[in-house]
Structures are given as C-alpha cells and as structure tokens.
Write a protein that holds these residues in place. Structure first.
Motif, PDB file in Angstrom:
ATOM      1  N   LEU A   1       0.846  -1.192   0.000  1.00  0.00           N
ATOM      2  CA  LEU A   1       0.000   0.000   0.000  1.00  0.00           C
ATOM      3  C   LEU A   1       0.886   1.248   0.000  1.00  0.00           C
ATOM      4  O   LEU A   1       1.918   1.290   0.677  1.00  0.00           O
ATOM      5  N   LEU A   2       0.471   2.265  -0.741  1.00  0.00           N
ATOM      6  CA  LEU A   2       1.230   3.509  -0.807  1.00  0.00           C
ATOM      7  C   LEU A   2       1.037   4.315   0.471  1.00  0.00           C
ATOM      8  O   LEU A   2      -0.036   4.305   1.078  1.00  0.00           O
ATOM      9  N   THR A   3       2.071   5.039   0.845  1.00  0.00           N
ATOM     10  CA  THR A   3       2.025   5.865   2.053  1.00  0.00           C
ATOM     11  C   THR A   3       1.309   7.170   1.773  1.00  0.00           C
ATOM     12  O   THR A   3       1.619   7.865   0.796  1.00  0.00           O
ATOM     13  N   ARG A   4       0.336   7.501   2.626  1.00  0.00           N
ATOM     14  CA  ARG A   4      -0.410   8.750   2.457  1.00  0.00           C
ATOM     15  C   ARG A   4       0.525   9.956   2.499  1.00  0.00           C
ATOM     16  O   ARG A   4       1.384  10.053   3.369  1.00  0.00           O
ATOM     17  N   GLY A   5       0.358  10.861   1.542  1.00  0.00           N
ATOM     18  CA  GLY A   5       1.167  12.075   1.498  1.00  0.00           C
ATOM     19  C   GLY A   5       2.406  11.972   0.638  1.00  0.00           C
ATOM     20  O   GLY A   5       2.987  12.995   0.271  1.00  0.00           O
ATOM     21  N   GLU A   6       2.840  10.745   0.307  1.00  0.00           N
ATOM     22  CA  GLU A   6       4.005  10.577  -0.557  1.00  0.00           C
ATOM     23  C   GLU A   6       3.595  10.768  -2.025  1.00  0.00           C
ATOM     24  O   GLU A   6       2.449  10.501  -2.401  1.00  0.00           O
ATOM     25  N   PRO A   7       4.516  11.236  -2.892  1.00  0.00           N
ATOM     26  CA  PRO A   7       4.186  11.368  -4.315  1.00  0.00           C
ATOM     27  C   PRO A   7       3.778  10.021  -4.907  1.00  0.00           C
ATOM     28  O   PRO A   7       4.340   8.975  -4.548  1.00  0.00           O
ATOM     29  N   LEU A   8       2.808  10.042  -5.797  1.00  0.00           N
ATOM     30  CA  LEU A   8       2.364   8.809  -6.431  1.00  0.00           C
ATOM     31  C   LEU A   8       3.415   8.321  -7.423  1.00  0.00           C
ATOM     32  O   LEU A   8       4.053   9.125  -8.106  1.00  0.00           O
ATOM     33  N   PRO A   9       3.613   7.013  -7.508  1.00  0.00           N
ATOM     34  CA  PRO A   9       4.596   6.497  -8.478  1.00  0.00           C
ATOM     35  C   PRO A   9       4.092   6.700  -9.901  1.00  0.00           C
ATOM     36  O   PRO A   9       2.888   6.713 -10.162  1.00  0.00           O
ATOM     37  N   SER A  10       5.023   6.873 -10.825  1.00  0.00           N
ATOM     38  CA  SER A  10       4.659   7.028 -12.231  1.00  0.00           C
ATOM     39  C   SER A  10       4.621   5.663 -12.897  1.00  0.00           C
ATOM     40  O   SER A  10       5.342   4.747 -12.502  1.00  0.00           O
ATOM     41  N   VAL A  11       3.781   5.544 -13.912  1.00  0.00           N
ATOM     42  CA  VAL A  11       3.605   4.282 -14.625  1.00  0.00           C
ATOM     43  C   VAL A  11       3.863   4.522 -16.106  1.00  0.00           C
ATOM     44  O   VAL A  11       3.296   5.450 -16.697  1.00  0.00           O
ATOM     45  N   HIS A  12       4.725   3.708 -16.691  1.00  0.00           N
ATOM     46  CA  HIS A  12       4.952   3.742 -18.134  1.00  0.00           C
ATOM     47  C   HIS A  12       4.106   2.642 -18.765  1.00  0.00           C
ATOM     48  O   HIS A  12       4.187   1.479 -18.375  1.00  0.00           O
ATOM     49  N   PHE A  13       3.266   3.022 -19.743  1.00  0.00           N
ATOM     50  CA  PHE A  13       2.368   2.054 -20.358  1.00  0.00           C
ATOM     51  C   PHE A  13       2.948   1.527 -21.672  1.00  0.00           C
ATOM     52  O   PHE A  13       3.482   2.289 -22.478  1.00  0.00           O
ATOM     53  N   ASP A  14       2.830   0.219 -21.837  1.00  0.00           N
ATOM     54  CA  ASP A  14       3.218  -0.434 -23.078  1.00  0.00           C
ATOM     55  C   ASP A  14       2.201  -1.540 -23.350  1.00  0.00           C
ATOM     56  O   ASP A  14       1.156  -1.605 -22.695  1.00  0.00           O
TER      57      ASP A  14
ATOM     58  N   ALA B   1      -7.609   5.366 -10.442  1.00  0.00           N
ATOM     59  CA  ALA B   1      -6.971   5.224  -9.135  1.00  0.00           C
ATOM     60  C   ALA B   1      -6.233   6.507  -8.754  1.00  0.00           C
ATOM     61  O   ALA B   1      -6.305   6.971  -7.605  1.00  0.00           O
ATOM     62  N   GLU B   2      -5.511   7.090  -9.710  1.00  0.00           N
ATOM     63  CA  GLU B   2      -4.807   8.353  -9.438  1.00  0.00           C
ATOM     64  C   GLU B   2      -5.792   9.461  -9.099  1.00  0.00           C
ATOM     65  O   GLU B   2      -5.528  10.291  -8.219  1.00  0.00           O
ATOM     66  N   LEU B   3      -6.929   9.488  -9.790  1.00  0.00           N
ATOM     67  CA  LEU B   3      -7.964  10.478  -9.506  1.00  0.00           C
ATOM     68  C   LEU B   3      -8.460  10.328  -8.069  1.00  0.00           C
ATOM     69  O   LEU B   3      -8.604  11.310  -7.342  1.00  0.00           O
ATOM     70  N   ILE B   4      -8.704   9.093  -7.635  1.00  0.00           N
ATOM     71  CA  ILE B   4      -9.194   8.833  -6.281  1.00  0.00           C
ATOM     72  C   ILE B   4      -8.153   9.235  -5.248  1.00  0.00           C
ATOM     73  O   ILE B   4      -8.463   9.895  -4.247  1.00  0.00           O
ATOM     74  N   LEU B   5      -6.895   8.869  -5.482  1.00  0.00           N
ATOM     75  CA  LEU B   5      -5.839   9.150  -4.510  1.00  0.00           C
ATOM     76  C   LEU B   5      -5.474  10.624  -4.466  1.00  0.00           C
ATOM     77  O   LEU B   5      -5.074  11.142  -3.428  1.00  0.00           O
ATOM     78  N   THR B   6      -5.612  11.323  -5.602  1.00  0.00           N
ATOM     79  CA  THR B   6      -5.249  12.740  -5.663  1.00  0.00           C
ATOM     80  C   THR B   6      -6.347  13.627  -5.099  1.00  0.00           C
ATOM     81  O   THR B   6      -6.085  14.559  -4.344  1.00  0.00           O
ATOM     82  N   ASN B   7      -7.603  13.337  -5.446  1.00  0.00           N
ATOM     83  CA  ASN B   7      -8.702  14.214  -5.064  1.00  0.00           C
ATOM     84  C   ASN B   7      -9.377  13.813  -3.761  1.00  0.00           C
ATOM     85  O   ASN B   7     -10.069  14.616  -3.152  1.00  0.00           O
ATOM     86  N   GLY B   8      -9.196  12.582  -3.337  1.00  0.00           N
ATOM     87  CA  GLY B   8      -9.738  12.180  -2.046  1.00  0.00           C
ATOM     88  C   GLY B   8      -8.736  12.480  -0.955  1.00  0.00           C
ATOM     89  O   GLY B   8      -8.331  11.609  -0.197  1.00  0.00           O
ATOM     90  N   SER B   9      -8.330  13.738  -0.860  1.00  0.00           N
ATOM     91  CA  SER B   9      -7.171  14.075  -0.051  1.00  0.00           C
ATOM     92  C   SER B   9      -7.508  14.375   1.399  1.00  0.00           C
ATOM     93  O   SER B   9      -6.628  14.350   2.250  1.00  0.00           O
ATOM     94  N   LEU B  10      -8.765  14.683   1.710  1.00  0.00           N
ATOM     95  CA  LEU B  10      -9.116  15.048   3.066  1.00  0.00           C
ATOM     96  C   LEU B  10      -9.502  13.798   3.844  1.00  0.00           C
ATOM     97  O   LEU B  10     -10.433  13.095   3.495  1.00  0.00           O
ATOM     98  N   ASP B  11      -8.765  13.503   4.874  1.00  0.00           N
ATOM     99  CA  ASP B  11      -9.066  12.355   5.725  1.00  0.00           C
ATOM    100  C   ASP B  11      -8.528  12.701   7.100  1.00  0.00           C
ATOM    101  O   ASP B  11      -7.336  12.555   7.363  1.00  0.00           O
TER     102      ASP B  11
END
Length: 341
Positions: free
Chosen positions: A149-162, A175-185
């Motif tokens: 699980l990713l640590t809250r507050g840390e930058p999200l990892p980047s993904v290269h698609f192929d 998932a990035e949308l949820i983790l970026t905009n669901g920021s208040l907890d």
C-alpha cells in the motif's frame, strides 16, 4: 465531504454521467467509461466513483494481475543477484551473512497494482457506498493482497504504459484520480472527516483542450496548450491562453475555456479583457471564449477601437457525447473561418 454524521455535497452543474465523460475525454482515457458503466441511475458521486472503479478493475483482472520486474535491495541468508560487497563491509563489519544484495524480482508488487490497491482501500472509507459495491472493492483489495500500500502524502509512483500493461491505463487513471482528489481524511477526537473534491474548471479546461485538438486536426497546423508569451516588449507581462492554433509558425486563433458555476462579480468583463489582451498580442481580429452552458452571455462582443471581435461559445454539457462533440466541431469551424477573414 463527511463530518461524523453530517455530509456536505457540492453539486456540479454538469450531470454526473457527463462529468465522468468530461474526465475520460479530458484525461484521454478514451470512451471506456461510457461503454462500461451506466451512471444515469446513480445519484451520488461516491457510489459513482466506486462503481466505475469496481467495474473496470473486474474487467482488467479477468485476464490476470500484471507482473513486472522490480529492483530489490535486501539482506538475505543466501546469495542471489548482485552481492554489494562494500555495503556488506560497511553494514555487517566483515560478517558474511546475512548478505547485502541487489536483484531484480518478477512480482505483482509494482506501481500499477500499488495504485489500484491503495485506491481500493481509500474507496472503502467513503460513506454511503452500497454494500454490494463495497464488497466488490474489498474483493479487489484481497486479490492484490501481496501488493504494498502507498504511504499517504508521498508522491504517487509514475507508470509507463506499453503493450504489457496498456489494459490497466483507465484503471490506473481512475486510481490516481481517487488518490489525488480524495485528499481530506482527518480525525479529531471521535469525529472523523473525509472528502473527495474535483476541480471542475480544470476538468472542463482539459476536456476543451482534448476536443478542440481533435476538431482542429483536419485543418492542419497544431493546437498548443498554455502558449506562453509576453504582452509587453520587455517581457514582464506574461500571458498564457488555454489554447492557440498555430499554422506556418504563426498563431491563427486563440481559445480560453471558462467553467463558471454562477455569475461572479463583473462577469464576463474580466474574460473579455483577458481575451482582448491575447488578440492584441498575437495580432488577431477575433478571439474565442468557450463556456460551459449555464450562464447566458451575448454571442459576440465588438471592440471597434481595436478592430477585434470576441466570440462567446457555450457547450451544453447535458447532451449526448455525440452532440457535445458536434458543438465543439462548430466552435472550431467558426474559429477557423473567422481567422481566415
């Protein structure tokens, strides 16, 4: 936003199913959301997000969890991969074991799955999810039980698609949308607060950028977002319209996207002043403001002293995707016509 037993909801003027269409188009997810999830019967944002996430995750995982190589540094009782001798001497002070190693491991614990599992964990904290949807998301979390699980507050990892992981692209984007905009907890004593917030002006701007680029393609040239230049000769006053259309090295048309939930003070005067500056800088006789329909504005402003006309276009976002695209096509066609006059 939820505070204990109280909930505050900010309703967008865009219908919910069209809100996700704007997101999908603006972030270049393709039309997957429109094909996969029916949102017209879902009245709340949280269940809509969760339903979309669960539906696409289930589709992705039908063909299995994607795996990849990850570089691991660890101390282990047996040697494999590269033995870090200098690190061994520094950390272990000459002891042969455990060995300080570095090796590549083929695993499911990679960025794509970390984002998905972390988003699933965030979703189950949302209040008001139907039990059936919550159970589906918990199954997704269980399916990725070996993933970190990713640590809250840390930058999200980047993904290269192929080709290997391309089917993950919409799921990772959501998932990035949820983790970026669901920021208040937040929790104070026994009162918990959680929230999810979308920046609708930015969503609308991204949508306009994608759609104008698509509609302008048959006319040649290039559409450039956030085109930076200066209004004054010394370069102190920077201006940056949302979009410009360039051909043969010259700006031929300029666009600015304006999402306004209500008429602010001075509306739309500030928009006109801004567009007038863009037109003067790029020596254009026309400029184009693109609004989300909802606030009426005159279709055209003529600034006779400068010989400039500013067109105000409205996109009705409560229409079908096909109709919305047709409206953008008309706006772009009008801008190309006026730029050649």
């Amino acid at each position: 936003m939820r505070f204990g037993d109280a909930q505050v909801s900010i309703e967008p003027k865009v219908p919910l199913e069209r809100l996700f269409y704007l997101l999908a188009r603006g972030r270049e997810w393709g039309n997957w959301f429109e094909q996969s999830v029916h949102l017209d019967t879902i009245a709340n944002l949280y269940p809509a997000i969760a339903e979309g996430f669960a539906t696409w995750a289930e589709r992705v995982f039908r063909t299995g969890v994607v795996r990849g190589y990850r570089t691991v540094r660890a101390a282990e009782p047996a040697i494999r991969g590269r033995w870090l001798v200098s690190e061994q001497i520094r950390v272990r002070q000459g002891l042969p074991l455990p060995a300080e190693l570095q090796y590549d491991e083929y695993t499911s614990d990679i960025a794509e799955n970390q984002l998905v599992r972390s988003a699933a964990r965030r979703l189950v904290t949302f209040v008001g999810l139907p039990d059936s949807v919550r159970a589906r998301i918990l199954r997704i979390d269980l399916h990725l039980g070996d993933v970190t699980l990713l640590t809250r507050g840390e930058p999200l990892p980047s993904v290269h698609f192929d080709r290997r992981n391309y089917r993950y692209r919409p799921l990772v984007a959501l998932a990035e949308l949820i983790l970026t905009n669901g920021s208040l907890d937040h929790r104070v004593a026994s009162t918990a607060a959680s929230g999810f917030l979308l920046d609708l002006p930015r969503v609308f701007e991204q949508f306009v950028e994608t759609e104008v680029t698509r509609a302008a393609n048959p006319f040649g040239g290039e559409v450039v977002p956030q085109f930076d230049s200066a209004l004054d000769e010394d370069g102190h006053v920077h201006i940056r319209p949302d979009l410009v259309w360039r051909r043969e090295g010259r700006v031929q048309a300029v666009f600015d996207a304006k999402y306004k939930a209500e008429k602010p003070a001075g509306y739309p005067n500030a928009d006109i002043y801004q567009m007038l500056a863009y037109c003067i800088r790029h020596e254009l006789t026309t400029g184009h403001l693109i609004y989300a329909a909802g606030n009426s504005v005159p279709p055209r402003y003529t600034i006779a002293q400068a010989g400039i006309e500013i067109y105000c276009h409205s996109i009705a976002l409560d229409q079908t995707p096909e109709e919305i695209s047709r409206q953008v096509d008309e706006i772009v066609a009008t801008s190309m016509h006026t730029s050649s006059m």
